[in-house]
Design a protein around this motif. Structure first.
Motif, PDB file in Angstrom:
ATOM      1  N   PHE A  92     -54.388  28.406  22.670  1.00 61.62           N
ATOM      2  CA  PHE A  92     -53.186  29.055  22.158  1.00 61.62           C
ATOM      3  C   PHE A  92     -52.414  29.839  23.210  1.00 61.62           C
ATOM      4  O   PHE A  92     -51.319  30.312  22.944  1.00 61.62           O
ATOM      5  N   TYR A  93     -52.973  30.021  24.393  1.00 55.63           N
ATOM      6  CA  TYR A  93     -52.208  30.599  25.497  1.00 55.63           C
ATOM      7  C   TYR A  93     -51.273  29.553  26.108  1.00 55.63           C
ATOM      8  O   TYR A  93     -50.293  29.897  26.759  1.00 55.63           O
ATOM      9  N   THR A  94     -51.621  28.292  25.935  1.00 58.10           N
ATOM     10  CA  THR A  94     -50.839  27.204  26.535  1.00 58.10           C
ATOM     11  C   THR A  94     -50.562  26.121  25.487  1.00 58.10           C
ATOM     12  O   THR A  94     -50.710  24.927  25.772  1.00 58.10           O
ATOM     13  N   THR A  95     -50.177  26.544  24.303  1.00 58.33           N
ATOM     14  CA  THR A  95     -50.016  25.600  23.182  1.00 58.33           C
ATOM     15  C   THR A  95     -49.148  24.403  23.538  1.00 58.33           C
ATOM     16  O   THR A  95     -49.462  23.259  23.204  1.00 58.33           O
ATOM     17  N   HIS A  96     -48.039  24.649  24.224  1.00 52.37           N
ATOM     18  CA  HIS A  96     -47.077  23.572  24.492  1.00 52.37           C
ATOM     19  C   HIS A  96     -47.587  22.555  25.512  1.00 52.37           C
ATOM     20  O   HIS A  96     -46.997  21.482  25.654  1.00 52.37           O
ATOM     21  N   MET A  97     -48.661  22.873  26.210  1.00 53.64           N
ATOM     22  CA  MET A  97     -49.176  21.947  27.220  1.00 53.64           C
ATOM     23  C   MET A  97     -49.825  20.701  26.618  1.00 53.64           C
ATOM     24  O   MET A  97     -50.112  19.740  27.335  1.00 53.64           O
ATOM     25  N   TRP A  98     -50.049  20.702  25.308  1.00 52.58           N
ATOM     26  CA  TRP A  98     -50.619  19.502  24.680  1.00 52.58           C
ATOM     27  C   TRP A  98     -49.786  18.279  25.033  1.00 52.58           C
ATOM     28  O   TRP A  98     -50.318  17.173  25.211  1.00 52.58           O
ATOM     29  N   TYR A  99     -48.471  18.482  25.143  1.00 53.54           N
ATOM     30  CA  TYR A  99     -47.566  17.364  25.403  1.00 53.54           C
ATOM     31  C   TYR A  99     -47.843  16.724  26.767  1.00 53.54           C
ATOM     32  O   TYR A  99     -47.745  15.498  26.915  1.00 53.54           O
ATOM     33  N   ILE A 100     -48.208  17.539  27.761  1.00 55.08           N
ATOM     34  CA  ILE A 100     -48.445  16.999  29.095  1.00 55.08           C
ATOM     35  C   ILE A 100     -49.703  16.136  29.109  1.00 55.08           C
ATOM     36  O   ILE A 100     -49.731  15.074  29.733  1.00 55.08           O
ATOM     37  N   TYR A 101     -50.746  16.593  28.417  1.00 56.79           N
ATOM     38  CA  TYR A 101     -51.960  15.777  28.313  1.00 56.79           C
ATOM     39  C   TYR A 101     -51.625  14.421  27.676  1.00 56.79           C
ATOM     40  O   TYR A 101     -52.111  13.372  28.112  1.00 56.79           O
ATOM     41  N   MET A 102     -50.822  14.457  26.614  1.00 62.14           N
ATOM     42  CA  MET A 102     -50.426  13.227  25.932  1.00 62.14           C
ATOM     43  C   MET A 102     -49.589  12.343  26.855  1.00 62.14           C
ATOM     44  O   MET A 102     -49.788  11.122  26.932  1.00 62.14           O
ATOM     45  N   LEU A 103     -48.649  12.957  27.586  1.00 62.99           N
ATOM     46  CA  LEU A 103     -47.770  12.206  28.472  1.00 62.99           C
ATOM     47  C   LEU A 103     -48.553  11.523  29.587  1.00 62.99           C
ATOM     48  O   LEU A 103     -48.282  10.368  29.935  1.00 62.99           O
ATOM     49  N   ILE A 104     -49.530  12.216  30.144  1.00 61.31           N
ATOM     50  CA  ILE A 104     -50.371  11.613  31.187  1.00 61.31           C
ATOM     51  C   ILE A 104     -51.118  10.400  30.627  1.00 61.31           C
ATOM     52  O   ILE A 104     -51.269   9.380  31.302  1.00 61.31           O
ATOM     53  N   GLY A 105     -51.550  10.500  29.367  1.00 55.58           N
ATOM     54  CA  GLY A 105     -52.193   9.362  28.723  1.00 55.58           C
ATOM     55  C   GLY A 105     -51.254   8.167  28.617  1.00 55.58           C
ATOM     56  O   GLY A 105     -51.659   7.019  28.849  1.00 55.58           O
ATOM     57  N   LEU A 106     -50.001   8.427  28.280  1.00 53.53           N
ATOM     58  CA  LEU A 106     -49.018   7.343  28.225  1.00 53.53           C
ATOM     59  C   LEU A 106     -48.801   6.732  29.604  1.00 53.53           C
ATOM     60  O   LEU A 106     -48.696   5.511  29.744  1.00 53.53           O
ATOM     61  N   TYR A 107     -48.730   7.591  30.622  1.00 53.11           N
ATOM     62  CA  TYR A 107     -48.564   7.089  31.990  1.00 53.11           C
ATOM     63  C   TYR A 107     -49.750   6.200  32.388  1.00 53.11           C
ATOM     64  O   TYR A 107     -49.567   5.148  33.014  1.00 53.11           O
ATOM     65  N   LEU A 108     -50.966   6.616  32.028  1.00 54.58           N
ATOM     66  CA  LEU A 108     -52.142   5.816  32.362  1.00 54.58           C
ATOM     67  C   LEU A 108     -52.090   4.445  31.700  1.00 54.58           C
ATOM     68  O   LEU A 108     -52.517   3.435  32.269  1.00 54.58           O
ATOM     69  N   LEU A 109     -51.554   4.398  30.489  1.00 56.73           N
ATOM     70  CA  LEU A 109     -51.507   3.148  29.727  1.00 56.73           C
ATOM     71  C   LEU A 109     -50.378   2.224  30.167  1.00 56.73           C
ATOM     72  O   LEU A 109     -50.493   1.001  30.070  1.00 56.73           O
ATOM     73  N   MET A 110     -49.287   2.800  30.659  1.00 57.47           N
ATOM     74  CA  MET A 110     -48.051   2.031  30.820  1.00 57.47           C
ATOM     75  C   MET A 110     -48.152   0.791  31.699  1.00 57.47           C
ATOM     76  O   MET A 110     -47.576  -0.248  31.358  1.00 57.47           O
ATOM     77  N   PRO A 111     -48.857   0.801  32.824  1.00 56.66           N
ATOM     78  CA  PRO A 111     -48.956  -0.449  33.591  1.00 56.66           C
ATOM     79  C   PRO A 111     -49.611  -1.581  32.799  1.00 56.66           C
ATOM     80  O   PRO A 111     -49.210  -2.749  32.914  1.00 56.66           O
ATOM     81  N   PHE A 112     -50.611  -1.270  31.974  1.00 59.85           N
ATOM     82  CA  PHE A 112     -51.263  -2.283  31.138  1.00 59.85           C
ATOM     83  C   PHE A 112     -50.327  -2.716  30.016  1.00 59.85           C
ATOM     84  O   PHE A 112     -50.186  -3.906  29.724  1.00 59.85           O
ATOM     85  N   PHE A 113     -49.708  -1.737  29.373  1.00 63.80           N
ATOM     86  CA  PHE A 113     -48.771  -2.006  28.272  1.00 63.80           C
ATOM     87  C   PHE A 113     -47.593  -2.815  28.791  1.00 63.80           C
ATOM     88  O   PHE A 113     -47.091  -3.717  28.119  1.00 63.80           O
ATOM     89  N   SER A 114     -47.164  -2.505  30.000  1.00 69.73           N
ATOM     90  CA  SER A 114     -46.008  -3.161  30.599  1.00 69.73           C
ATOM     91  C   SER A 114     -46.251  -4.653  30.817  1.00 69.73           C
ATOM     92  O   SER A 114     -45.343  -5.470  30.656  1.00 69.73           O
ATOM     93  N   ALA A 115     -47.482  -5.007  31.183  1.00 67.69           N
ATOM     94  CA  ALA A 115     -47.796  -6.416  31.412  1.00 67.69           C
ATOM     95  C   ALA A 115     -47.552  -7.232  30.149  1.00 67.69           C
ATOM     96  O   ALA A 115     -47.091  -8.380  30.205  1.00 67.69           O
ATOM     97  N   TRP A 116     -47.858  -6.641  28.992  1.00 71.62           N
ATOM     98  CA  TRP A 116     -47.602  -7.325  27.725  1.00 71.62           C
ATOM     99  C   TRP A 116     -46.110  -7.314  27.392  1.00 71.62           C
ATOM    100  O   TRP A 116     -45.557  -8.321  26.940  1.00 71.62           O
TER     101      TRP A 116
END
Length: 326
Positions: A92-116
């Motif tokens: 709760f000191y960094t509540t808004h940072m949840w979005y960055i964790y999620m965004l990094i997950g999307l970045y990790l997926l994107m090269p694989f997702f992009s191939a499709w």
């Protein structure tokens, strides 16, 4: 404002899909740009309670700066524990940072997702979006039917539609919407307004109904149910806004420059805005403004302050700015 994060995800898909560089190059360019500032600002947020103790301030000041922290601590040990957990979680000191964790997950997926995505198989794309659309219903089905649905249980969090759920659907929507559509602008605006209002009605009525029966402390899952970003109502709102805004053509060089600068400073403003919300609301409280006006004034003050500070960082430390404010 619930379409905010889905719109960010859609813009990510619009701008970055398909990925045309190698995965290693993509990761090297994208992930440090969000990861390093996130870690830096998380550390700063976690140090604030300890600093208030060093200054001899009562720890009640922490709850002003971080409204969701109900049991604040000024101990160095608690601060170091929070910092050590940054690679794994936020609080709760960094509540808004949840979005960055999620965004990094999307970045990790994107090269694989992009191939499709590069296959450009329209039938397969439609099938994916249908399955993703079903996954948007899961939060409601879990409340109406069972918290354990489609194979989920205490020992399995990965149900039937798990692999089609989440923000990847917004990525794909953004990529598809980049191509626009053949409808006239009048029809697009009308359709966008209808979609937004339909989603808004469900979001507002659902939240107000639950909010009249339960407080957040009594039933946090229920009170946030109709707010969830991956639900049909919020997806409708996001798609409606996206369709309308996409048809806006800005030709003024001055306005383009202002928007470009806003875009450049937006990530830095996001990183630092959270700590200012509480103090600004306390500052406005003596004015006894109507709630709507108080929200407008607080948003203006917080965003203006964060924008100015981010712009200043870019000006005085241009070489290091990307590591500080992205």
């Amino acid at each position: 404002m619930r379409p905010s994060v889905p719109l960010f995800a859609m813009m990510t898909g619009l701008l970055l899909l398909p990925v045309n560089s190698s995965p290693s190059e993509f990761y090297r360019k994208r992930i440090p740009r969000v990861l390093i500032p996130m870690v830096l600002w998380s550390v700063l947020y976690y140090l604030v309670p300890w600093f208030t103790g060093l200054l001899g301030l009562d720890k009640s000041i922490i709850s002003v700066m971080f409204p969701y922290v109900y049991e604040p601590s000024q101990e160095l040990g608690a601060t170091l524990k929070n910092i050590a957990q940054i690679p794994f979680t936020f609080n709760f000191y960094t509540t808004h940072m949840w979005y960055i964790y999620m965004l990094i997950g999307l970045y990790l997926l994107m090269p694989f997702f992009s191939a499709w995505v590069k296959m450009n198989d329209k039938a397969l794309t439609k099938a994916y979006l249908v399955l993703w659309g079903i996954s948007l219903l899961l939060p409601y089905l879990m409340q109406v039917i069972s918290p354990f649905i489609f194979g989920t249980c205490h020992w399995n969090a990965y149900g039937t539609f798990h692999y089609f759920a989440g923000f990847t659907g917004y990525l794909l929507l953004g990529h598809l919407m980049a191509k626009g559509n053949s409808l006239t602008t009048r029809k697009v605006v009308a359709l966008g307004i209808i979609m937004y209002l339909a989603g808004y009605a469900v979001t507002y009525l659902g939240f107000s109904t639950i909010g009249a029966k339960y407080t957040y402390a009594e039933a946090p899952e229920l009170t946030q149910l109709f707010w969830l970003f991956c639900t049909p109502n919020v997806a409708l709102m996001a798609l409606g806004v996206f369709m309308i805004v996409q048809r806006i053509k800005i030709t003024s060089p001055k306005l383009q420059a202002i928007l470009a600068n806003t875009t450049k400073c937006s990530f830095g403003a996001y990183l630092m805005h959270y700590i200012l919300i509480g103090p600004v609301i306390i500052l406005l409280a003596p004015l006894k403004l109507p709630t709507v006006l108080c929200v407008i004034c607080s948003v203006t003050l917080v965003f203006g302050s964060c924008w100015a500070l981010t712009a200043l960082i870019y000006k005085i430390a241009p070489r290091w700015a990307k590591y500080i404010v992205g």
